[in-house]
Design a protein around this motif. Structure first.
Motif, short mmCIF file in Angstrom:
data_model
loop_
_atom_site.label_atom_id
_atom_site.label_comp_id
_atom_site.label_asym_id
_atom_site.label_seq_id
_atom_site.Cartn_x
_atom_site.Cartn_y
_atom_site.Cartn_z
N ASN A 72 0.87 -1.04 -0.02
CA ASN A 72 -0.01 -0.12 0.01
C ASN A 72 0.95 1.27 -0.08
OD1 ASN A 72 -2.06 -1.79 -0.09
ND2 ASN A 72 -2.85 -1.38 2.14
N VAL A 73 1.00 1.92 -1.11
CA VAL A 73 1.70 3.19 -1.42
C VAL A 73 0.67 4.36 -1.59
CG1 VAL A 73 3.57 3.75 -2.88
CG2 VAL A 73 3.12 1.32 -2.67
N GLY A 74 1.38 5.31 -1.69
CA GLY A 74 0.79 6.84 -1.83
C GLY A 74 1.67 7.77 -0.87
N ASP A 75 2.21 7.38 0.16
CA ASP A 75 2.92 8.14 1.18
C ASP A 75 1.87 8.91 1.68
OD1 ASP A 75 4.91 9.02 2.64
OD2 ASP A 75 5.84 10.01 0.99
N ASN A 76 0.80 8.52 2.12
CA ASN A 76 -0.33 9.24 2.52
C ASN A 76 -0.01 9.84 4.11
OD1 ASN A 76 -1.56 7.39 0.74
ND2 ASN A 76 -3.62 7.88 1.32
N GLN A 77 -0.35 11.12 4.30
CA GLN A 77 0.04 11.55 5.74
C GLN A 77 -0.76 12.83 5.83
OE1 GLN A 77 4.13 13.89 5.19
NE2 GLN A 77 4.04 11.99 3.71
N PHE A 78 -0.87 13.02 7.27
CA PHE A 78 -1.56 14.20 7.64
C PHE A 78 -0.32 15.50 7.60
CE2 PHE A 78 -3.75 10.88 9.93
CZ PHE A 78 -5.17 11.08 9.27
N LEU A 79 -0.77 16.63 8.18
CA LEU A 79 0.28 17.67 7.92
C LEU A 79 1.39 17.69 8.79
CD1 LEU A 79 -2.43 20.71 7.41
CD2 LEU A 79 -1.12 19.44 5.72
N GLU A 80 1.35 16.95 9.75
CA GLU A 80 2.33 16.40 10.83
C GLU A 80 2.34 14.95 11.04
OE1 GLU A 80 0.08 18.28 14.44
OE2 GLU A 80 1.37 19.67 13.04
N GLY A 81 3.33 14.36 11.38
CA GLY A 81 3.23 13.05 11.80
C GLY A 81 4.24 12.06 10.84
N GLY A 82 4.29 12.45 9.47
CA GLY A 82 5.18 11.67 8.51
C GLY A 82 4.13 10.88 7.94
N SER A 83 4.71 9.70 7.25
CA SER A 83 4.02 8.81 6.19
C SER A 83 3.27 7.98 7.15
CB SER A 83 5.16 7.94 5.54
OG SER A 83 5.91 8.88 4.76
N LEU A 84 1.98 7.50 6.56
CA LEU A 84 1.18 6.55 7.05
C LEU A 84 1.20 5.12 6.57
CD1 LEU A 84 -1.86 8.78 7.60
CD2 LEU A 84 -0.61 7.70 9.36
N VAL A 85 1.71 5.35 5.09
CA VAL A 85 1.67 4.10 4.40
C VAL A 85 3.23 4.17 3.60
CG1 VAL A 85 -0.47 3.44 4.26
CG2 VAL A 85 0.59 4.73 2.81
N MET A 86 3.65 3.49 2.78
CA MET A 86 4.84 3.45 2.13
C MET A 86 4.88 4.45 1.05
SD MET A 86 6.01 -0.81 1.49
CE MET A 86 6.12 -1.88 2.64
N GLY A 87 6.08 5.21 0.95
CA GLY A 87 6.53 6.19 0.03
C GLY A 87 7.27 5.33 -0.95
N LYS A 88 7.99 5.99 -1.78
CA LYS A 88 8.62 5.31 -3.01
C LYS A 88 10.45 4.80 -2.51
CE LYS A 88 10.45 10.15 -4.35
NZ LYS A 88 10.43 11.29 -5.24
N ASP A 89 10.58 5.31 -1.54
CA ASP A 89 11.74 4.91 -0.82
C ASP A 89 11.37 3.59 -0.09
OD1 ASP A 89 13.42 6.89 -1.64
OD2 ASP A 89 13.02 8.08 0.05
N ASP A 90 10.24 3.41 0.49
CA ASP A 90 9.96 2.17 1.12
C ASP A 90 9.65 1.02 0.17
OD1 ASP A 90 8.56 2.93 4.22
OD2 ASP A 90 8.83 4.52 2.60
N VAL A 91 9.19 1.60 -1.05
CA VAL A 91 9.04 0.50 -2.21
C VAL A 91 10.38 -0.05 -2.48
CG1 VAL A 91 8.24 0.11 -4.59
CG2 VAL A 91 6.80 1.40 -2.69
N TYR A 92 11.12 0.87 -2.62
CA TYR A 92 12.56 0.43 -3.05
C TYR A 92 13.30 -0.59 -2.08
CZ TYR A 92 17.36 1.06 -5.11
OH TYR A 92 18.48 0.49 -5.76
N GLU A 93 13.03 -0.51 -0.68
CA GLU A 93 13.39 -1.24 0.40
C GLU A 93 12.71 -2.76 0.04
OE1 GLU A 93 16.10 -0.94 2.33
OE2 GLU A 93 16.20 1.45 1.65
#
Length: 253
Positions: free
Chosen positions: A180-201
């Motif tokens: 589950n990708v999309g780097d969804n996040q609130f205005l503070e607190g950081g990523s809730l799901v994977m971003g592109k770097d997570d996918v690369y990992e």
């Protein structure tokens, strides 16, 4: 095996002759208010329509897997549309109680040794963010599907990359991984799901696996687009391993 991206984290998985619906988010476009304290406060959720009718999505479904109860994984439209006798798998007793109260009569808590018909369902850990945001985000899970006649499939669920994802890959050696990708996040607190770097990992941990990027561009707090992810995987030279489906698109293995 056939995996169809529906919308957001909702996918249909045909596996060993069984048809699973994962994380049903079935409302019409614009039904719910935007998630607060995040981008696109002028756009209601879901941001996009379903690619096909609800009837077609739930037709001949044998079981539903709900990785957690956030609105964009289990919504009122799903509760109304799904037959109340259908098999529902959830992550824990708390979620089971809620789903039972919604009228579903055949609810089972996933374990690490669950079997449905002759498909192994192995509950996996996930972390819906990093640090303080985890208290707000709550518990989530993923699931590994195994069958002697199929490749091993890992549905990671709403998690960021962390050591438990690595452990699942090391233990079960999945050949197909849905993240589950999309780097969804609130205005503070950081990523809730994977971003592109997570996918690369994930790719580095499972370099021969096919990785399918789900959960994209469907709710207002996404920050990573399909186009940006495609550019990133192209730059990394992993476009043949990381697939970025449009809603409605499917893959067979």
């Amino acid at each position: 095996m056939k995996i169809q991206q529906i919308r957001n984290a909702t996918i249909v998985v045909e596996y060993a002759g069984k048809k699973f619906l994962i994380d049903p988010f079935l409302a019409e476009k614009g039904t719910y208010p935007p998630f607060p304290n995040s981008l696109r406060q002028d756009q209601n959720n879901p941001l996009v329509s379903l690619p096909t009718s609800i009837d077609e999505i739930i037709n001949n479904i044998d079981a539903v897997i709900v990785t957690h109860l956030h609105l964009d994984h289990y919504d009122d439209a799903a509760k109304e549309s799904l037959p109340k006798h259908i098999k529902m798998f959830v992550q824990n007793e708390e979620d089971a109680k809620v789903v039972n109260n919604d009228g579903f009569q055949n609810v089972e808590v996933l374990q690490e040794d669950t079997v449905f018909e002759d498909v192994q369902l192995i509950k996996t850990k996930g972390e819906h963010g990093r640090g303080e945001i985890l208290k707000l985000a709550g518990l989530v899970c993923g699931v590994v599907l195994k069958h002697q006649n199929e490749k091993t499939l890992y549905l990671a669920g709403d998690t960021v990359w962390y050591e438990a994802v690595q452990e699942v890959i090391d233990t079960h050696k999945p050949e197909i991984i849905v993240v589950n990708v999309g780097d969804n996040q609130f205005l503070e607190g950081g990523s809730l799901v994977m971003g592109k770097d997570d996918v690369y990992e994930v790719h580095k941990a499972a370099p021969t696996a096919k990785i399918i990027a789900s959960h994209m561009e469907a709710v207002n707090h996404w920050t990573l687009s399909r186009e940006e992810l495609k550019r990133f995987i192209s730059e990394k030279g992993i476009s043949s391993n990381v697939l970025v489906p449009e809603d409605g698109e499917s893959y067979s293995y």
